[in-house]
Design a protein around this motif. Structure first.
Motif, PDB file in Angstrom:
ATOM      1  N   LEU A  43       0.818  -1.213   0.000  1.00  0.00           N
ATOM      2  CA  LEU A  43       0.000   0.000   0.000  1.00  0.00           C
ATOM      3  C   LEU A  43       0.852   1.264   0.000  1.00  0.00           C
ATOM      4  O   LEU A  43       0.335   2.358  -0.175  1.00  0.00           O
ATOM      5  CB  LEU A  43      -0.960  -0.015   1.190  1.00  0.00           C
ATOM      6  N   LYS A  44       2.170   1.108   0.149  1.00  0.00           N
ATOM      7  CA  LYS A  44       3.095   2.244   0.096  1.00  0.00           C
ATOM      8  C   LYS A  44       3.906   2.287  -1.200  1.00  0.00           C
ATOM      9  O   LYS A  44       4.372   3.337  -1.593  1.00  0.00           O
ATOM     10  CB  LYS A  44       4.088   2.170   1.265  1.00  0.00           C
ATOM     11  N   ASP A  45       4.088   1.140  -1.834  1.00  0.00           N
ATOM     12  CA  ASP A  45       4.996   1.032  -2.973  1.00  0.00           C
ATOM     13  C   ASP A  45       4.236   0.545  -4.209  1.00  0.00           C
ATOM     14  O   ASP A  45       3.757  -0.587  -4.231  1.00  0.00           O
ATOM     15  CB  ASP A  45       6.114   0.049  -2.612  1.00  0.00           C
ATOM     16  N   PRO A  46       4.140   1.387  -5.250  1.00  0.00           N
ATOM     17  CA  PRO A  46       3.371   1.008  -6.442  1.00  0.00           C
ATOM     18  C   PRO A  46       3.847  -0.279  -7.109  1.00  0.00           C
ATOM     19  O   PRO A  46       3.036  -1.062  -7.601  1.00  0.00           O
ATOM     20  CB  PRO A  46       3.559   2.203  -7.386  1.00  0.00           C
ATOM     21  N   LEU A  69     -11.438 -10.057  -1.205  1.00  0.00           N
ATOM     22  CA  LEU A  69     -10.292  -9.248  -1.625  1.00  0.00           C
ATOM     23  C   LEU A  69     -10.658  -8.000  -2.423  1.00  0.00           C
ATOM     24  O   LEU A  69      -9.771  -7.208  -2.756  1.00  0.00           O
ATOM     25  CB  LEU A  69      -9.340 -10.118  -2.448  1.00  0.00           C
ATOM     26  N   VAL A  70     -11.920  -7.792  -2.719  1.00  0.00           N
ATOM     27  CA  VAL A  70     -12.337  -6.676  -3.579  1.00  0.00           C
ATOM     28  C   VAL A  70     -11.802  -5.337  -3.070  1.00  0.00           C
ATOM     29  O   VAL A  70     -11.197  -4.568  -3.813  1.00  0.00           O
ATOM     30  CB  VAL A  70     -13.873  -6.630  -3.724  1.00  0.00           C
ATOM     31  N   GLY A  71     -11.999  -5.050  -1.800  1.00  0.00           N
ATOM     32  CA  GLY A  71     -11.549  -3.765  -1.240  1.00  0.00           C
ATOM     33  C   GLY A  71     -10.044  -3.601  -1.296  1.00  0.00           C
ATOM     34  O   GLY A  71      -9.537  -2.535  -1.664  1.00  0.00           O
ATOM     35  N   LEU A  72      -9.322  -4.640  -0.948  1.00  0.00           N
ATOM     36  CA  LEU A  72      -7.862  -4.574  -0.988  1.00  0.00           C
ATOM     37  C   LEU A  72      -7.364  -4.384  -2.413  1.00  0.00           C
ATOM     38  O   LEU A  72      -6.468  -3.571  -2.663  1.00  0.00           O
ATOM     39  CB  LEU A  72      -7.248  -5.837  -0.378  1.00  0.00           C
ATOM     40  N   LEU A  73      -7.950  -5.108  -3.362  1.00  0.00           N
ATOM     41  CA  LEU A  73      -7.540  -4.955  -4.759  1.00  0.00           C
ATOM     42  C   LEU A  73      -7.792  -3.534  -5.258  1.00  0.00           C
ATOM     43  O   LEU A  73      -6.966  -2.979  -5.992  1.00  0.00           O
ATOM     44  CB  LEU A  73      -8.249  -5.982  -5.635  1.00  0.00           C
ATOM     45  N   ASP A  74      -8.897  -2.937  -4.847  1.00  0.00           N
ATOM     46  CA  ASP A  74      -9.165  -1.544  -5.214  1.00  0.00           C
ATOM     47  C   ASP A  74      -8.079  -0.621  -4.661  1.00  0.00           C
ATOM     48  O   ASP A  74      -7.583   0.267  -5.360  1.00  0.00           O
ATOM     49  CB  ASP A  74     -10.537  -1.097  -4.707  1.00  0.00           C
ATOM     50  N   GLU A  75      -7.706  -0.827  -3.398  1.00  0.00           N
ATOM     51  CA  GLU A  75      -6.657  -0.005  -2.791  1.00  0.00           C
ATOM     52  C   GLU A  75      -5.326  -0.178  -3.510  1.00  0.00           C
ATOM     53  O   GLU A  75      -4.616   0.800  -3.774  1.00  0.00           O
ATOM     54  CB  GLU A  75      -6.480  -0.355  -1.314  1.00  0.00           C
ATOM     55  N   LEU A  76      -4.988  -1.420  -3.824  1.00  0.00           N
ATOM     56  CA  LEU A  76      -3.731  -1.684  -4.526  1.00  0.00           C
ATOM     57  C   LEU A  76      -3.732  -1.038  -5.916  1.00  0.00           C
ATOM     58  O   LEU A  76      -2.729  -0.451  -6.334  1.00  0.00           O
ATOM     59  CB  LEU A  76      -3.498  -3.196  -4.640  1.00  0.00           C
ATOM     60  N   ASP A  77      -4.860  -1.128  -6.608  1.00  0.00           N
ATOM     61  CA  ASP A  77      -4.972  -0.506  -7.938  1.00  0.00           C
ATOM     62  C   ASP A  77      -4.819   1.008  -7.836  1.00  0.00           C
ATOM     63  O   ASP A  77      -4.204   1.634  -8.705  1.00  0.00           O
ATOM     64  CB  ASP A  77      -6.312  -0.867  -8.580  1.00  0.00           C
ATOM     65  N   GLN A  78      -5.356   1.598  -6.792  1.00  0.00           N
ATOM     66  CA  GLN A  78      -5.241   3.039  -6.601  1.00  0.00           C
ATOM     67  C   GLN A  78      -3.786   3.446  -6.366  1.00  0.00           C
ATOM     68  O   GLN A  78      -3.327   4.456  -6.902  1.00  0.00           O
ATOM     69  CB  GLN A  78      -6.102   3.518  -5.442  1.00  0.00           C
ATOM     70  N   VAL A  79      -3.072   2.666  -5.560  1.00  0.00           N
ATOM     71  CA  VAL A  79      -1.658   2.966  -5.309  1.00  0.00           C
ATOM     72  C   VAL A  79      -0.874   2.863  -6.618  1.00  0.00           C
ATOM     73  O   VAL A  79      -0.052   3.736  -6.934  1.00  0.00           O
ATOM     74  CB  VAL A  79      -1.075   1.993  -4.257  1.00  0.00           C
ATOM     75  N   ALA A  80      -1.129   1.835  -7.402  1.00  0.00           N
ATOM     76  CA  ALA A  80      -0.419   1.655  -8.674  1.00  0.00           C
ATOM     77  C   ALA A  80      -0.784   2.764  -9.647  1.00  0.00           C
ATOM     78  O   ALA A  80       0.092   3.313 -10.339  1.00  0.00           O
ATOM     79  CB  ALA A  80      -0.748   0.293  -9.258  1.00  0.00           C
TER      80      ALA A  80
END
Length: 86
Positions: A43-46, A69-80
């Motif tokens: 969540l810190k590193d794209p 995992l839907v919420g986590l995947l959304d967060e990861l996509d936002q970081v990327a």
């Protein structure tokens, strides 16, 4: 009074079952710790976020897991995506 062989076997099997439970609990704790650390870093590193999202999408094949995992995947996509915009 001496215990019978059957009693000794039952005692030993009970001890083995307790040890197996402790081993499984230890493995579960280890997975939780590693998962928490990797998620925090992703969540810190794209770059890690992209890798983690792709890995989760590839390996979480059960529908119940995908829903979790839907919420986590959304967060990861936002970081990327945030890194892509800069």
């Amino acid at each position: 009074m001496a215990r019978s062989i059957d009693q000794q076997i039952a005692t030993t099997q009970a001890k083995l079952n307790r040890l197996k439970q402790r081993q499984k609990a230890s493995e579960t704790r280890r997975k939780i710790i590693v998962g928490a650390i990797v998620t925090t870093e992703a969540l810190k590193d794209p770059k890690i976020a992209r890798w983690m999202a792709a890995t989760l999408r590839k390996n979480a094949t059960r529908e119940v897991d995908q829903k979790e995992l839907v919420g986590l995947l959304d967060e990861l996509d936002q970081v990327a995506a945030k890194a892509d915009r800069t």
